[in-house]
Design a protein around this motif. Sequence first.
Motif, short mmCIF file in Angstrom:
data_model
loop_
_atom_site.label_atom_id
_atom_site.label_comp_id
_atom_site.label_asym_id
_atom_site.label_seq_id
_atom_site.Cartn_x
_atom_site.Cartn_y
_atom_site.Cartn_z
N GLU A 5 -66.45 -3.70 -47.13
CA GLU A 5 -65.58 -2.90 -46.29
C GLU A 5 -66.28 -1.64 -45.80
N VAL A 6 -67.06 -1.00 -46.68
CA VAL A 6 -67.81 0.20 -46.28
C VAL A 6 -68.83 -0.16 -45.21
N LEU A 7 -69.58 -1.24 -45.42
CA LEU A 7 -70.59 -1.64 -44.45
C LEU A 7 -69.97 -2.02 -43.10
N THR A 8 -68.80 -2.65 -43.15
CA THR A 8 -68.10 -3.01 -41.91
C THR A 8 -67.69 -1.76 -41.14
N LYS A 9 -67.23 -0.74 -41.86
CA LYS A 9 -66.85 0.51 -41.21
C LYS A 9 -68.04 1.19 -40.56
N MET A 15 -67.39 4.92 -39.79
CA MET A 15 -67.96 5.72 -40.86
C MET A 15 -69.44 5.93 -40.56
N SER A 16 -69.92 7.14 -40.77
CA SER A 16 -71.33 7.42 -40.53
C SER A 16 -72.18 6.92 -41.68
N VAL A 17 -73.47 6.80 -41.44
CA VAL A 17 -74.39 6.38 -42.49
C VAL A 17 -74.37 7.40 -43.63
N GLU A 18 -74.28 8.68 -43.28
CA GLU A 18 -74.25 9.74 -44.30
C GLU A 18 -73.00 9.63 -45.17
N GLU A 19 -71.85 9.34 -44.53
CA GLU A 19 -70.61 9.18 -45.29
C GLU A 19 -70.68 7.98 -46.22
N ALA A 20 -71.27 6.88 -45.74
CA ALA A 20 -71.42 5.70 -46.58
C ALA A 20 -72.35 5.97 -47.75
N GLU A 21 -73.44 6.70 -47.49
CA GLU A 21 -74.37 7.05 -48.55
C GLU A 21 -73.69 7.90 -49.61
N LEU A 22 -72.86 8.86 -49.17
CA LEU A 22 -72.13 9.70 -50.11
C LEU A 22 -71.15 8.87 -50.93
#
Length: 250
Positions: A5-9, A15-22
């Motif tokens: 779900e995160v990767l799809t966003k 969702m930004s790459v930075e938000e996903a990393e966080l």
Amino acid sequence: MDTREVLTKVKDGEMSVEEAELYFRRQPFEDLGYAKIDTHRKIRSGFPEVVFCQGKADEHLTEIFGRIYEEEGEVLGTRASKEQYELLKAKYPNVVYDANSKIVKIEKEDRPGGIGQITVCTAGTADISVAEEAAQVAEYFGAAVERVYDVGVSGLHRLLARIEEIQSANCVIAIAGMEGALASVIGGLVDVPVIAVPTSVGYGASFEGMSALLTMINSCANGVSVVNIDNGFGAGYIAAQINRMGARHE
């Protein structure tokens, strides 16, 4: 959210790459001081953490239940009293409670229908509270469940009348008190795993389920495994895992 779900966003620009990393840097649990909520359990096992309500302080139950609900969008609690339900309902009006199984839960409105088939059998009607815990746990974790109640060994014709529903399942849960013979009978009639649940139903020499437990552990039928006395949750969870594997190959 799970990993997909995160990767799809991220892919869809929500969702930004930075938000996903966080997000992925977060601890795999949330430390509340008195409890550590396993927020990554669904990622590892496919199923989120469940709340065992019995014995929890009111403030602990409310916060743990709420945090899992916020994280997952739904939440399941077992062994809840009516008083605990009322406590939770005051904060979460959409919570539902089944007094028979003692399950309290909030489910997503758009959750898909159940897959595969688990058949839950009881020897008698006194075993239904444990059976409903098992059945509703399995349903919560995505399984389709058939209920076959009051088919104990004192009247085998009742069991044989429902044999098609039993033999078509990916997994069978056999729940019985007294002498606990139902699991062995079913184990000799099916080609799928049978999860035996001894219950504390019976008179003095049943020793609050020990008689049924010992019978089930000593079953001569192949493919029978046993959980603890009155442990409908454990049976429903394991059955849901087995059913998930079976449904993948249907």
